[in-house]
Design an enzyme around this catalytic site. Structure first.
Site, PDB file in Angstrom:
ATOM      1  CB  THR A 247      51.868  73.280   4.708  1.00  0.00           C
ATOM      2  OG1 THR A 247      51.772  73.518   6.111  1.00  0.00           O
ATOM      3  CG2 THR A 247      51.642  71.792   4.480  1.00  0.00           C
ATOM      4  CG  ASP A 248      54.925  74.926   8.971  1.00  0.00           C
ATOM      5  OD1 ASP A 248      53.730  74.663   8.734  1.00  0.00           O
ATOM      6  OD2 ASP A 248      55.268  75.746   9.850  1.00  0.00           O
ATOM      7  CD  GLU A 249      49.386  72.206   9.289  1.00  0.00           C
ATOM      8  OE1 GLU A 249      48.789  71.144   9.575  1.00  0.00           O
ATOM      9  OE2 GLU A 249      48.817  73.289   9.117  1.00  0.00           O
TER      10      GLU A 249
ATOM     11  CE  LYS B 194      50.135  71.444   0.202  1.00  0.00           C
ATOM     12  NZ  LYS B 194      49.899  72.069  -1.139  1.00  0.00           N
TER      13      LYS B 194
ATOM     14  CE1 TYR C  97      46.816  71.298   3.731  1.00  0.00           C
ATOM     15  CE2 TYR C  97      47.718  71.690   5.923  1.00  0.00           C
ATOM     16  CZ  TYR C  97      47.634  72.027   4.587  1.00  0.00           C
ATOM     17  OH  TYR C  97      48.371  73.075   4.098  1.00  0.00           O
TER      18      TYR C  97
END
Length: 352
Positions: free
Chosen positions: A133-135, A163, A159
């Protein structure tokens, strides 16, 4: 190729499975333990295809992963299995550490053992594609340039931290052991078969029912929105063309604020299913922001577009229109989900 897809009954994973069976000649082994957000219905359209099979197993179970690899002898693994809802990670981070960190490590070790036993040509051709993810890159300010594959990591939630940890594990296994692995990072996805705890499906279902549409804070948080079928196409191209050690930042160039997204859904439903009470924007309610809410995510996908020969096909307005129509046509699926799950915080507050 024969490809193992972990999490292939999840939202993005099932889109990958459908794309692989529908648009390529590859075989698919879907490894999914069917957690709350997974749906066997999402792969029902391809379930009878002889190139598809589903194995119910948990990536945290090393013996099961080794047995699946030995039985099916894949040419590639696409790893999508993950816990992914930020609000849930704030409430209970342990499950995210277990699946996203321990599960990825367990899978990597099983894959490394399998890969080490292949002949030289098969080892060179093998690919491990980790979908992220870009998060993991943190948050952007209003005037900041979008994320790229070279953006430093700065995760802000349990989260995104888990990741990020899984991304680092994959790169470490590639560097230390030579496992031919690479990572892709993506923006927010939306589309069909999306479990209704995320922003777009939740707003659609609330708006259909005439329930309040709660929006965190002022709704100015901005995301780059990628239609899930476009993402699936990019991921399949990546596993076919990806180079070990690379990072592919995949985005759609379709940034919208959360409030703009909610209003767009209201507009579509007002056309397709008008209410006598008036436009559905009347249902919008601003609620207290969640802890540590990142302001903006956006990816510059230029490098991935060039490397994969891919660009997103769907503009946001077209994608939202298709998505709203899909949920209207699949009431049986989501009403059954609503019957099984409580209608409290996790299915009642807009999150993105």
């Amino acid at each position: 190729m024969r490809i193992i897809v972990t999490g292939g009954c999840g939202f993005i994973g099932s889109a990958v499975v459908r794309h692989l069976i529908g648009f390529t000649g590859h075989e698919v082994v879907n490894v999914d333990c069917l957690t709350y957000a997974a749906s066997a219905a999402s792969t029902a359209a391809v379930a009878s295809d002889p190139r598809y099979r589903h194995v119910r197993a948990d990536i945290c179970d090393g013996a099961a992963m080794r047995a699946i690899l030995a039985a099916h002898r894949p040419d590639a693994v696409m790893h999508l299995a993950a816990e992914s809802h930020v609000d849930r990670s704030i409430d209970g981070p342990g499950a995210f550490v277990r699946t996203n960190v321990v599960g990825t490590c367990t899978l990597l070790e099983a894959v490394r053992e399998y890969w080490s036993g292949l002949n030289a040509a098969a080892r060179a051709a093998f690919r491990f594609h980790h979908v992220s993810t870009d998060e993991v890159f943190g948050t952007l300010g209003p005037g900041d340039a979008p994320f790229t594959d070279a953006t430093p990591y700065d995760p802000r939630s349990p989260y995104s931290a888990t990741k990020a940890a899984s991304d680092h594990l994959v790169r470490a296994w590639q560097h230390t052991y030579g496992l031919p692995a690479f990572v892709s990072n993506t923006t927010n996805n939306y589309g069909f078969w999306h479990f209704p705890e995320k922003l777009i499906p939740l707003v659609i279902l609330n708006a259909i029912a005439g329930r309040p549409l709660p929006v965190y804070g002022d709704g100015a948080q901005m995301r780059d929105w990628l239609f899930v079928d476009d993402h699936a196409e990019a991921l399949v191209l990546a596993v076919e063309r990806g180079r070990p050690g690379e990072t592919y930042a995949i985005g759609a160039r379709q940034p919208r604020t959360n409030l703009e997204v909610v209003r767009a859904i209201c507009r579509e439903l007002d056309v397709l299913l008008p209410e006598p009470a008036g436009p559905r924007t009347r249902l919008i309610r601003h609620v207290p922001d969640r802890p540590g809410h990142d302001f903006r995510y956006e990816i510059d996908p230029s490098r991935a577009e060039a490397a994969l020969g891919w660009t997103a096909r769907h503009g946001f307005d077209d994608g939202i229109r298709r998505t709203v129509r899909w949920y209207l046509a699949h009431r049986d699926w989501w009403t059954a989900l609503q019957a099984r799950h409580d209608s409290g915080r996790r299915l009642g507050v807009v999150a993105a």
